[in-house]
Design a protein around this motif. Structure first.
Motif, PDB file in Angstrom:
ATOM      1  N   ASP A  15      -7.485  -7.501 -12.998  1.00 42.26           N
ATOM      2  CA  ASP A  15      -6.251  -6.844 -12.558  1.00 42.26           C
ATOM      3  C   ASP A  15      -5.027  -7.634 -13.004  1.00 42.26           C
ATOM      4  OD1 ASP A  15      -4.747  -4.943 -10.606  1.00 42.26           O
ATOM      5  OD2 ASP A  15      -4.180  -6.942  -9.928  1.00 42.26           O
ATOM      6  N   ASP A  18      -4.342  -7.194 -16.676  1.00 42.38           N
ATOM      7  CA  ASP A  18      -3.698  -5.913 -16.959  1.00 42.38           C
ATOM      8  C   ASP A  18      -2.229  -5.927 -16.544  1.00 42.38           C
ATOM      9  OD1 ASP A  18      -5.804  -4.674 -18.166  1.00 42.38           O
ATOM     10  OD2 ASP A  18      -6.397  -3.444 -16.443  1.00 42.38           O
ATOM     11  N   GLN A  19      -1.940  -6.529 -15.382  1.00 43.64           N
ATOM     12  CA  GLN A  19      -0.559  -6.564 -14.902  1.00 43.64           C
ATOM     13  C   GLN A  19       0.345  -7.329 -15.867  1.00 43.64           C
ATOM     14  OE1 GLN A  19       0.708  -5.028 -12.170  1.00 43.64           O
ATOM     15  NE2 GLN A  19      -1.284  -4.144 -11.692  1.00 43.64           N
ATOM     16  N   GLN A  36      -7.306   0.575 -12.904  1.00 43.32           N
ATOM     17  CA  GLN A  36      -6.880   0.173 -11.566  1.00 43.32           C
ATOM     18  C   GLN A  36      -7.697   0.903 -10.501  1.00 43.32           C
ATOM     19  OE1 GLN A  36      -2.551   0.784 -11.478  1.00 43.32           O
ATOM     20  NE2 GLN A  36      -2.376  -1.392 -11.036  1.00 43.32           N
ATOM     21  N   ARG A  40     -10.092  -0.597  -7.622  1.00 37.14           N
ATOM     22  CA  ARG A  40      -9.762  -0.322  -6.223  1.00 37.14           C
ATOM     23  C   ARG A  40     -10.929   0.360  -5.506  1.00 37.14           C
ATOM     24  NH1 ARG A  40      -5.632   1.921  -7.442  1.00 37.14           N
ATOM     25  NH2 ARG A  40      -6.054   4.126  -7.139  1.00 37.14           N
ATOM     26  N   LEU A  64      -5.723  -6.557  -4.977  1.00 32.51           N
ATOM     27  CA  LEU A  64      -6.199  -5.365  -5.678  1.00 32.51           C
ATOM     28  C   LEU A  64      -5.715  -4.097  -4.990  1.00 32.51           C
ATOM     29  CD1 LEU A  64      -9.714  -6.796  -6.417  1.00 32.51           C
ATOM     30  CD2 LEU A  64      -8.166  -5.947  -8.186  1.00 32.51           C
ATOM     31  N   HIS A  67      -2.063  -3.181  -5.559  1.00 39.34           N
ATOM     32  CA  HIS A  67      -1.820  -2.446  -6.797  1.00 39.34           C
ATOM     33  C   HIS A  67      -2.456  -1.059  -6.739  1.00 39.34           C
ATOM     34  CE1 HIS A  67      -1.234  -6.583  -8.875  1.00 39.34           C
ATOM     35  NE2 HIS A  67      -0.118  -6.136  -8.340  1.00 39.34           N
TER      36      HIS A  67
END
Length: 292
Positions: A15, A18-19, A36, A40, A64, A67
């Protein structure tokens, strides 16, 4: 359990990668959202199975869910982040603030810690509307948040409201019920004490929270929840954890949302609407199904 904890850490690292990936744009955004959601969904499976072990797991799960895409994601992230903040886990206190801010904005209310910024540079003060930045720096500091630049001069030390008045104000709040639309003097004075940054000890924060909890105003109930977290950060007592749960439930019901800990009761039963948390989360807060 070790495998689950390892998986959570990997999901968290994926995560974060990716962010921080600057290659995402409108054309690739759908793939980003899909990834995402997969992460999740897997985190929710782990939570529903009761497989969060130590607070490092809780921190990963909270991030997590932070987001996520829905108010329930952010609210659960807030619930998971508070114990991390109380135990002063890395990032736990900031996450307690950021998750609450994101939940508030998602349900149409103003963020209060100004953690949700419209600027790519974190040093630039550009909070996303709506926001309320009246919180005193002494409270922000407990959540490991920096002072707001334009408020530094306003918050110089000086004579003003004192926390020494809180025992008397708390006593008055227990004797006098607050009618709809009324704002008794003891409630107004407690607000002034909080805004002035006069609270110092965990007892101060706890007392002020209990006064504000006597109010009918959702903003007061939200402030009571923030102060309850501050009391828990400073005192770390089992009772403080329970109080964090109680204040959050009261605020949620006041804004017509489901209480999560079942601490608000009427006629011996939890008040509706409600969406009870898993038992292992309740135990972390010192609550059990039997005590509900």
């Amino acid at each position: 359990q070790k495998e689950v904890s390892r998986e959570l850490k990997e999901l968290y690292e994926s995560d974060q990668k990716d962010q921080n990936d600057e290659s995402w744009n409108e054309g690739t955004g759908a793939e980003f959202v899909r990834r995402q959601k997969e992460r999740r969904d897997r985190v929710m499976e782990i939570i529903e199975a009761g497989l969060l072990a130590d607070l490092a797991d809780w921190t990963c799960a909270a991030m997590l869910l932070q987001h996520g895409q829905a108010a329930d994601d952010y609210l659960l992230a807030h619930v998971l982040s508070m114990p991390c903040g109380i135990e002063d886990q890395p990032g736990g206190r900031f996450m307690s603030a950021a998750t609450l801010d994101r939940f508030l904005q998602t349900v149409g209310r103003a963020q209060i810690f100004t953690t949700q910024s419209g600027a790519a540079d974190p040093s630039v003060y550009a909070p996303v509307e709506p926001f309320d930045d009246s919180m005193h720096q002494t409270l922000r500091a407990l959540f490991n948040l920096p002072p707001l630049p334009e408020k530094k001069e306003k918050e110089k030390s000086g004579k003003g409201p004192s926390a020494k008045d809180l025992p008397k104000l708390l006593e008055l709040s227990r004797k006098e019920a607050v009618a709809e639309g009324q704002e008794p003097e003891w409630l107004q004075r407690t607000r002034e004490i909080v805004l002035a940054g006069a609270l110092k000890s965990d007892k101060d924060f706890d007392s002020a929270a209990r006064v504000l909890l006597a109010s009918r105003d959702p903003d007061d109930l939200l402030s009571a929840h923030v102060l309850a977290m501050c009391a828990a950060f400073k005192g770390r007592s089992p009772a403080a954890r329970v109080f964090c749960a109680e204040t959050l439930d009261r605020f949620l019901l006041a804004i017509d949302k489901k209480q999560r800990f079942d601490t608000a009761r009427a006629d011996g039963k939890p008040r509706e609407p409600r969406a009870p948390l898993p038992d292992f989360v309740l135990r972390e807060y010192g609550l059990t199904p039997a005590s509900r």
